[in-house]
Design a protein around this motif. Structure first.
Motif, PDB file in Angstrom:
ATOM      1  N   TYR A  54      59.277  79.287  42.170  1.00  0.00           N
ATOM      2  CA  TYR A  54      58.511  80.289  41.424  1.00  0.00           C
ATOM      3  C   TYR A  54      57.316  79.616  40.760  1.00  0.00           C
ATOM      4  N   ILE A  55      56.112  80.184  40.972  1.00  0.00           N
ATOM      5  CA  ILE A  55      54.875  79.642  40.405  1.00  0.00           C
ATOM      6  C   ILE A  55      54.104  80.776  39.760  1.00  0.00           C
ATOM      7  N   ALA A  56      53.634  80.570  38.528  1.00  0.00           N
ATOM      8  CA  ALA A  56      52.928  81.640  37.821  1.00  0.00           C
ATOM      9  C   ALA A  56      51.571  81.181  37.292  1.00  0.00           C
ATOM     10  N   THR A  57      51.041  80.111  37.852  1.00  0.00           N
ATOM     11  CA  THR A  57      49.735  79.614  37.408  1.00  0.00           C
ATOM     12  C   THR A  57      48.608  80.263  38.211  1.00  0.00           C
ATOM     13  N   SER A  58      47.380  80.140  37.705  1.00  0.00           N
ATOM     14  CA  SER A  58      46.161  80.647  38.361  1.00  0.00           C
ATOM     15  C   SER A  58      46.271  82.117  38.762  1.00  0.00           C
ATOM     16  N   PRO A  59      46.489  83.015  37.799  1.00  0.00           N
ATOM     17  CA  PRO A  59      46.531  84.445  38.121  1.00  0.00           C
ATOM     18  C   PRO A  59      45.130  84.976  38.427  1.00  0.00           C
ATOM     19  N   GLY A  60      45.078  86.162  39.020  1.00  0.00           N
ATOM     20  CA  GLY A  60      43.798  86.829  39.241  1.00  0.00           C
ATOM     21  C   GLY A  60      43.111  86.506  40.546  1.00  0.00           C
ATOM     22  N   LEU A  61      43.741  85.711  41.409  1.00  0.00           N
ATOM     23  CA  LEU A  61      43.136  85.395  42.697  1.00  0.00           C
ATOM     24  C   LEU A  61      43.330  86.547  43.683  1.00  0.00           C
ATOM     25  N   PHE A  63      44.005  88.042  47.717  1.00  0.00           N
ATOM     26  CA  PHE A  63      45.106  87.836  48.656  1.00  0.00           C
ATOM     27  C   PHE A  63      45.005  86.493  49.374  1.00  0.00           C
ATOM     28  N   GLY A  64      43.859  86.243  49.996  1.00  0.00           N
ATOM     29  CA  GLY A  64      43.701  85.008  50.737  1.00  0.00           C
ATOM     30  C   GLY A  64      43.769  83.783  49.853  1.00  0.00           C
ATOM     31  N   ALA A  65      43.091  83.844  48.707  1.00  0.00           N
ATOM     32  CA  ALA A  65      43.078  82.704  47.777  1.00  0.00           C
ATOM     33  C   ALA A  65      44.477  82.400  47.254  1.00  0.00           C
ATOM     34  N   ASN A  67      47.333  82.846  48.854  1.00  0.00           N
ATOM     35  CA  ASN A  67      48.098  82.167  49.903  1.00  0.00           C
ATOM     36  C   ASN A  67      47.584  80.763  50.155  1.00  0.00           C
ATOM     37  N   ASN A  68      46.278  80.569  50.059  1.00  0.00           N
ATOM     38  CA  ASN A  68      45.732  79.217  50.162  1.00  0.00           C
ATOM     39  C   ASN A  68      46.241  78.338  49.016  1.00  0.00           C
ATOM     40  N   PHE A  69      46.338  78.943  47.839  1.00  0.00           N
ATOM     41  CA  PHE A  69      46.869  78.225  46.674  1.00  0.00           C
ATOM     42  C   PHE A  69      48.293  77.756  46.950  1.00  0.00           C
ATOM     43  N   LEU A  70      49.118  78.641  47.502  1.00  0.00           N
ATOM     44  CA  LEU A  70      50.504  78.273  47.783  1.00  0.00           C
ATOM     45  C   LEU A  70      50.583  77.187  48.855  1.00  0.00           C
ATOM     46  N   PHE A  71      49.746  77.276  49.872  1.00  0.00           N
ATOM     47  CA  PHE A  71      49.748  76.235  50.913  1.00  0.00           C
ATOM     48  C   PHE A  71      49.427  74.873  50.304  1.00  0.00           C
ATOM     49  N   THR A  72      48.425  74.835  49.440  1.00  0.00           N
ATOM     50  CA  THR A  72      48.060  73.586  48.773  1.00  0.00           C
ATOM     51  C   THR A  72      49.178  73.095  47.864  1.00  0.00           C
ATOM     52  N   GLN A  73      49.821  74.040  47.167  1.00  0.00           N
ATOM     53  CA  GLN A  73      50.932  73.688  46.283  1.00  0.00           C
ATOM     54  C   GLN A  73      52.074  73.052  47.079  1.00  0.00           C
ATOM     55  N   ILE A  74      52.384  73.635  48.224  1.00  0.00           N
ATOM     56  CA  ILE A  74      53.443  73.089  49.079  1.00  0.00           C
ATOM     57  C   ILE A  74      53.063  71.694  49.561  1.00  0.00           C
ATOM     58  N   LYS A  75      51.838  71.577  50.031  1.00  0.00           N
ATOM     59  CA  LYS A  75      51.348  70.299  50.559  1.00  0.00           C
ATOM     60  C   LYS A  75      51.411  69.195  49.504  1.00  0.00           C
ATOM     61  N   ARG A 189      36.576  84.303  50.080  1.00  0.00           N
ATOM     62  CA  ARG A 189      35.472  85.158  49.647  1.00  0.00           C
ATOM     63  C   ARG A 189      35.790  86.634  49.867  1.00  0.00           C
ATOM     64  N   TYR A 190      36.833  86.908  50.648  1.00  0.00           N
ATOM     65  CA  TYR A 190      37.391  88.262  50.713  1.00  0.00           C
ATOM     66  C   TYR A 190      38.408  88.358  49.575  1.00  0.00           C
ATOM     67  N   PHE A 191      38.219  89.321  48.683  1.00  0.00           N
ATOM     68  CA  PHE A 191      39.205  89.466  47.607  1.00  0.00           C
ATOM     69  C   PHE A 191      40.457  90.162  48.121  1.00  0.00           C
ATOM     70  N   MET A 192      40.261  91.214  48.904  1.00  0.00           N
ATOM     71  CA  MET A 192      41.377  91.947  49.486  1.00  0.00           C
ATOM     72  C   MET A 192      40.877  92.721  50.704  1.00  0.00           C
ATOM     73  N   TYR A 193      41.682  92.770  51.753  1.00  0.00           N
ATOM     74  CA  TYR A 193      41.407  93.459  53.012  1.00  0.00           C
ATOM     75  C   TYR A 193      40.454  92.656  53.903  1.00  0.00           C
ATOM     76  N   PHE A 194      40.777  92.654  55.182  1.00  0.00           N
ATOM     77  CA  PHE A 194      40.009  92.036  56.263  1.00  0.00           C
ATOM     78  C   PHE A 194      39.986  90.508  56.218  1.00  0.00           C
ATOM     79  N   GLU A 195      40.610  89.900  55.225  1.00  0.00           N
ATOM     80  CA  GLU A 195      40.747  88.451  55.276  1.00  0.00           C
ATOM     81  C   GLU A 195      41.683  88.051  56.411  1.00  0.00           C
ATOM     82  N   ASP A 196      42.658  88.912  56.740  1.00  0.00           N
ATOM     83  CA  ASP A 196      43.542  88.632  57.864  1.00  0.00           C
ATOM     84  C   ASP A 196      42.803  88.804  59.193  1.00  0.00           C
TER      85      ASP A 196
END
Length: 261
Positions: A54-61, A63-65, A67-75, A189-196
């Motif tokens: 469970y991670i609750a840091t860096s709120p307000g990002l 969708f894409g950001a 998931n990128n945050f989580l990938f970096t956190q895992i790495k 740079r996509y906040f939500m939608y079409f980043e996928d």
């Protein structure tokens, strides 16, 4: 290792009721990571009891950001190996351990860097979710009158076995971790939608094919679809992101040839 990233925006009750999308206590081969943008002590305690990070840091990002945050956190925290998987999964998707393990096995067998499941809107798996679609183009708004969407879904009945689609919904996307890293993840740079859509298009340019679709692997997607109200901020994000993707497809990515060219 299979790493599953789930981003919550006040979804604690949904996640707890679904047993973290059916993946709580999923076993040694699956590690679930939750990024909570509206921190919940209830969800945090639940995750701690069920082997979910469970991670609750860096709120307000966006969708894409997120998931990128989580990938970096895992790495950075446990490390990501070349053969690992990184799966992006919405909090309103429910599946199970055997399905995730079967997906990973098929991706290894097929040497597939990006894939998705067959999502349904009901628990009986009778109503398919349109999670595999064709890339939009300049004429997509014109076709909305009969397609009723800016992006055209594939007919899943034409897939008796595994096949390819242009792109698949970010509600559930599975990557070989190495491929996600080569793509540099989502364009935040996509906040939500079409980043996928953008990510899948860049993957297509890189590999020469789309997203591998496995119709035999089923999961539930109880989507809210908030962008349907044209007056909502979700609709505003949706339209702006569509225009951003079209611009990049025809002007930014225009000179890039895909791998099969």
């Amino acid at each position: 290792m299979i790493h599953i990233a789930i981003v919550s925006h006040g979804h604690e009750e949904l996640l707890i009721a679904s047993g973290i999308g059916g993946l709580q206590d999923a076993g040694d081969d699956i590690h679930v990571w939750i990024k909570d943008n509206q921190p919940s002590t209830k969800l945090k305690a639940y995750c701690q009891r069920h082997r979910v990070s469970y991670i609750a840091t860096s709120p307000g990002l966006g969708f894409g950001a997120n998931n990128n945050f989580l990938f970096t956190q895992i790495k950075n925290s446990v490390g990501i190996e070349k053969e690992d998987f990184f799966i992006v999964m919405n909090p309103d998707v429910s599946t199970d351990q055997p399905t995730i393990l079967a997906l990973a096995d098929l991706m290894r067998k097929d040497a597939t860097p990006i894939a998705t499941l067959n999502l349904y809107r009901d628990q009986q798996y009778q109503t398919p979710d349109a999670n595999i679609r064709r890339f939009p183009d300049f004429f997509s708004p014109v076709r909305m009158a009969w397609v009723r969407s800016l992006t055209e879904p594939y007919d899943k009945n034409t897939y008796p076995t595994a096949g390819w689609s242009d792109w698949a919904s970010g509600a559930f996307l599975a990557f070989r971790a190495e491929h996600y890293q080569r793509l540099q993840g989502f364009d935040d740079r996509y906040f939500m939608y079409f980043e996928d859509v953008d990510l899948c298009y860049r993957s297509w340019l890189m590999t020469g094919h789309g997203v591998r679709f496995y119709p035999q692997l089923k999961a539930l997607h109880s989507a809210a679809r908030k962008n349907r109200n044209v007056a909502s901020r979700h609709a505003n994000w949706f339209i702006r992101s569509f225009m951003k993707f079209i611009f990049r497809k025809y002007f930014v990515y225009r000179g890039i040839k895909h791998a099969s060219a």
